[in-house]
Structure formats: structure tokens, C-alpha cells
Design an enzyme around this catalytic site. Structure first.
Site, PDB file in Angstrom:
ATOM      1  N   TYR A 252      44.781  49.768  21.650  1.00 12.57           N
ATOM      2  CA  TYR A 252      44.238  48.795  20.712  1.00 12.57           C
ATOM      3  C   TYR A 252      44.818  48.982  19.312  1.00 12.57           C
ATOM      4  CZ  TYR A 252      40.888  46.403  17.721  1.00 12.57           C
ATOM      5  OH  TYR A 252      40.309  45.609  16.772  1.00 12.57           O
TER       6      TYR A 252
ATOM      7  N   GLN B 187      47.204  46.457  17.143  1.00 15.97           N
ATOM      8  CA  GLN B 187      46.880  46.033  15.779  1.00 15.97           C
ATOM      9  C   GLN B 187      48.071  46.248  14.860  1.00 15.97           C
ATOM     10  OE1 GLN B 187      43.909  44.776  14.200  1.00 15.97           O
ATOM     11  NE2 GLN B 187      43.581  44.206  16.326  1.00 15.97           N
TER      12      GLN B 187
END
Length: 138
Positions: free
Chosen positions: A124, A128
Site C-alpha cells: 500500500y 502511494q
């Protein structure tokens, strides 16, 4: 179980933390981005906090940290944000005014890593970071 130890303690305390600059300004780019990255590494090393994964995006910071249980998480975040703001203002005085010496917003997001795997958090954070790079090129 992968864990660290203190003199009488075995532990694995990992947290996903997100915090933003004041007013969510998009100021974390170029030299400031590089300096923030180095400042956060240095401050975590001082306290013995391991950075598992991290990303400095234009308007927020993602960290996956392993914080020893001898530290209260909220006190550590106060230390991290407070000291990093002072160090940022030392290197980049144009970021603050004479009267307002706050760089980071007051709050932050924190979640313990337990319900999801460490790999999912890393993935994740990396996604990002890739999104932030795409925004910078626009």
C-alpha cells in the site's frame, strides 16, 4: 514469530502512521522531500525505532514503524513531529513565519498492524509513493 527484544521483553509492535503538513499544503517535494526523509530516518534511529517502510508524498507522509514498547506511541509521535519541524525550519527557514512555527498538522492516523499483513501495508505504501510520483510529473 519475528520479534525484537529488550532486556526482559520480547516484542513485535508495528504501526502504520500517516501525518500531513499544516493545511495539507503540497510542500513535500524537491529538496524538502529529501530532507524530510533524512530527518525522519535520523530521529527514528535516535530512539531505536525501525522504519519498515516509508513514503514521503507531496501532501502527506506514510510510515510503517516498529516502535519499542518502552515508548508511548503518542509521545513518540509528538517527538517525531516536533523535532522534525524544528529541523525542517533550520534547513528551510522560508517554510515558516516568525510567528507561526508549525509545519505539521496537529493530528495523525495510526493503526496497529495485526489484522492485515506487513506485506499488505508495504504494498500500500509503495503504491502511494508511485501515485505521488505520477502526480509530480503532471
Amino acid at each position: 514469530m519475528d520479534s525484537s527484544s529488550l532486556s526482559h521483553t520480547k516484542w513485535k509492535c508495528q504501526y502504520h502512521i500517516v501525518f500531513i503538513p499544516k493545511y495539507r499544503r503540497k510542500v513535500l517535494y524537491g529538496q524538502i522531500k529529501a530532507d524530510v526523509r533524512e530527518i525522519l530516518k535520523k530521529l527514528c534511529a535516535y530512539k531505536g525505532v525501525e522504519i519498515i517502510e516509508g513514503a514521503v508524498c507531496a501532501d502527506h507522509v506514510h510510515l510503517c514503524l516498529s516502535i519499542p514498547p518502552k515508548y508511548c506511541v503518542s509521545e513518540f509521535m509528538g517527538y517525531l513531529k516536533g523535532k522534525s519541524a524544528l529541523m525542517i525550519f533550520d534547513k528551510h527557514p522560508e517554510q515558516g513565519s516568525k510567528w507561526n512555527r508549525s509545519f505539521w498538522a496537529r493530528g495523525y492516523y495510526i493503526a496497529t498492524i495485526g489484522n492485515i499483513t506487513e506485506e499488505a501495508i508495504k504494498r500500500y505504501i509503495q503504491e502511494q509513493q508511485e501515485e505521488a510520483k505520477k502526480e509530480e510529473t503532471r
